[in-house]
Design an enzyme around this catalytic site. Structure first.
Site, PDB file in Angstrom:
ATOM      1  N   LYS A  52       0.955  -1.563  -0.163  1.00 40.97           N
ATOM      2  CA  LYS A  52      -0.309   0.020  -0.207  1.00 40.97           C
ATOM      3  C   LYS A  52       0.848   1.258  -0.100  1.00 40.97           C
ATOM      4  O   LYS A  52       2.367   0.398   0.185  1.00 40.97           O
ATOM      5  CB  LYS A  52      -0.915  -0.385   0.940  1.00 40.97           C
ATOM      6  N   ARG A 151     -11.022  -0.341  14.978  1.00 39.57           N
ATOM      7  CA  ARG A 151     -10.052   0.218  14.097  1.00 39.57           C
ATOM      8  C   ARG A 151     -11.420   0.229  13.256  1.00 39.57           C
ATOM      9  O   ARG A 151     -12.170   1.152  12.049  1.00 39.57           O
ATOM     10  CB  ARG A 151      -8.582   0.413  13.543  1.00 39.57           C
ATOM     11  N   TYR A 272      16.238  31.279   7.319  1.00 38.90           N
ATOM     12  CA  TYR A 272      14.733  31.521   6.743  1.00 38.90           C
ATOM     13  C   TYR A 272      14.513  31.690   8.730  1.00 38.90           C
ATOM     14  O   TYR A 272      14.814  31.085   9.622  1.00 38.90           O
ATOM     15  CB  TYR A 272      13.316  30.689   7.245  1.00 38.90           C
ATOM     16  N   MET A 325      12.176  25.117   1.628  1.00 34.68           N
ATOM     17  CA  MET A 325      11.180  24.042   1.295  1.00 34.68           C
ATOM     18  C   MET A 325      12.038  22.861  -0.279  1.00 34.68           C
ATOM     19  O   MET A 325      11.742  22.380  -0.151  1.00 34.68           O
ATOM     20  CB  MET A 325      10.418  24.954  -0.465  1.00 34.68           C
TER      21      MET A 325
HETATM   22  C1  LIG Z   1      -0.749  -1.576   6.888  1.00 33.48           C
HETATM   23  C2  LIG Z   1      -0.941  -2.841   7.873  1.00 33.48           C
HETATM   24  C3  LIG Z   1       0.519  -3.853   7.600  1.00 33.48           C
HETATM   25  C4  LIG Z   1       1.432  -3.801   7.536  1.00 33.48           C
HETATM   26  O1  LIG Z   1       1.876  -3.482   8.593  1.00 33.48           O
HETATM   27  P1  LIG Z   1       3.101  -4.003   9.038  1.00 33.48           P
HETATM   28  O2  LIG Z   1       3.138  -2.696  10.439  1.00 33.48           O
HETATM   29  O3  LIG Z   1       3.836  -2.176   7.788  1.00 33.48           O
HETATM   30  O4  LIG Z   1       4.142  -4.422   8.924  1.00 33.48           O
HETATM   31  C5  LIG Z   1      -1.159  -5.609   7.487  1.00 33.48           C
HETATM   32  N1  LIG Z   1      -2.321  -5.282   8.083  1.00 33.48           N
HETATM   33  C6  LIG Z   1      -2.947  -4.125   7.626  1.00 33.48           C
HETATM   34  C7  LIG Z   1      -4.289  -4.474   7.841  1.00 33.48           C
HETATM   35  C8  LIG Z   1      -2.346  -2.867   7.919  1.00 33.48           C
HETATM   36  O5  LIG Z   1      -3.238  -2.088   7.581  1.00 33.48           O
END
Ligand SMILES: *Cc1c(COP(=O)(O)O)cnc(C)c1O
Length: 380
Positions: A52, A151, A272, A325
């Site tokens: 992701k 969550r 700055y 920046m």
């Molecule tokens: C992001 C995520 C993972 C991976 O987690 P890491 O701590 O980066 O290994 C696994 N399961 C779910 C549901 C996640 O949201």
């Protein structure tokens, strides 16, 4: 640009990247090594990969290809756009979309053969209907159950009710999953509680594969592994657990180029807000990378507080003044032969992703996913 006589003699770099202001190098061999390591640690469970957020900022396509080469067959992403990009790389792998099924989008999952992670009763009913109407009752999906994090995912009683209603017979249930809230703290009592809660829900589906572990969860031991593990951060070299040595190989190197070196006299300021006044005649290197590149402004220095070093030819150079920046400034007074055009290590051998995260008061995940997109990228 005009070449002044003698100018090229001061060029420290004559490589193909001489015109790049900052270079992000992603070591796909280190990524592959980390995958093999986590696969080994996962024991009998299949090791999937979480790609992701553009593979935590490192490039979804490139990282996915490297992971496929290592035999990874199952990928997790957050949303459908990411799943579509992944489908541009492989048509075979299983692609789970963890963010769930937004209303009215079931067809779009089927179009690209992506597997939704159904997080709510609404998700499940919608998918069941879609599956029966358009996929002969065989559309694949995962369900996420809540084992205590509160969550995303369904509570046990909701799942039991759906089971009674026979809803899970209307589509192909491929995976039951949940997520750990505190796996980075092995001693946290919630780990065991979540394991027990998950096991009791999972037992309602004895024939369905199950998944509980993120990176840190893998290190909690075999009880937690179930059938598929889902590492993210550890693949990319980040620290999964606190307070222990990180066994993963660093995947990312970030270098910025020195645009100017000058002596700033004692008593004058740099940058700055005149946030820092020189306490000696100081050789200041101005480096071409800033907060627009994901180098957090919080990392800048003031008269009272110095947080961060960059490394010039292996020697530490403390940051001076605020982060701009596109630029940062560092004290190179004690380092010999610093040249304009030279590259400076911001992340790499001397500064890990987690070192920088600690200095910035955040976690490696945020450093990686904040990496800017105007770096010249090298995949090796
Ligand atoms: C992001 C995520 C993972 C991976 O987690 P890491 O701590 O980066 O290994 C696994 N399961 C779910 C549901 C996640 O949201």
């Amino acid at each position: 640009m005009q070449n002044l006589p003698g100018d090229h003699e001061t060029e420290a770099n004559c490589d193909d990247f001489a015109d790049a202001s900052a270079i992000l190098t992603i070591d796909l061999q280190a990524l592959a090594h980390n995958y093999r390591f986590l696969k080994e640690k996962s024991g009998k469970a299949e090791c999937a990969a979480v790609v992701k957020a553009d593979a935590y900022g490192l490039g979804l396509e490139e990282c996915t290809r490297a992971l496929l080469d290592e035999g990874c067959k199952t990928f997790f992403v957050a949303n459908l756009d990411e799943a579509r990009r992944l489908r541009g790389v492989t048509l075979d792998a299983d692609v789970y979309v963890m963010g769930g099924l937004y209303p009215g989008t079931a067809k779009q999952f089927t179009q690209i053969n992506a597997i939704p992670v159904l997080n709510t009763v609404g998700d499940v009913s919608e998918w069941a209907t879609h599956s029966q109407d358009h996929c002969s009752g065989d559309a694949p999906a995962a369900i996420q159950v809540d084992s205590g994090m509160n969550r995303l995912g369904m509570k046990k009683d909701a799942v039991a009710e759906l089971l009674d209603e026979g809803v899970f017979g209307r589509f192909q249930l491929k995976l039951v999953m949940s997520h750990l809230a505190c796996a980075d703290e092995p001693e946290h009592p919630l780990n065991r509680q979540q394991l027990d809660a998950f096991s009791s829900i999972r037992n309602l589906f004895p024939d369905t594969p199950a998944s509980l572990c993120n990176s840190a969860g893998i290190f909690l031991g075999g009880d937690f592994h179930f059938d598929i593990t889902r590492p993210g951060i550890a693949l990319y070299g980040g620290r999964a657990r606190n307070n222990v040595a990180n066994p993963m190989k660093q995947v990312v190197t970030l270098e910025g180029r020195i645009a100017q070196v000058q002596i700033v006299p004692e008593g004058e300021i740099v940058g700055y807000g005149a946030a820092q006044t020189m306490t000696r005649d100081t050789s200041v290197a101005t480096i071409s990378l800033g907060y627009a590149d994901g180098f957090f402004r919080y990392l800048g220095s003031t008269d009272d507080l110095q947080k961060t070093n960059v490394f010039v030819a292996g020697s530490p150079a403390p940051l001076i003044g605020r982060v701009s920046m596109d630029l940062i400034t560092a004290d190179v007074t004690d380092i010999k032969d610093v040249q304009r055009g030279q590259l400076v290590e911001v992340l790499g051998e001397h500064v890990t992703v987690d070192d920088l995260a600690d200095q910035a008061g955040t976690i490696g995940y945020e450093i990686l996913t904040s990496l800017g997109n105007r770096y010249r990228r090298i995949y090796k």
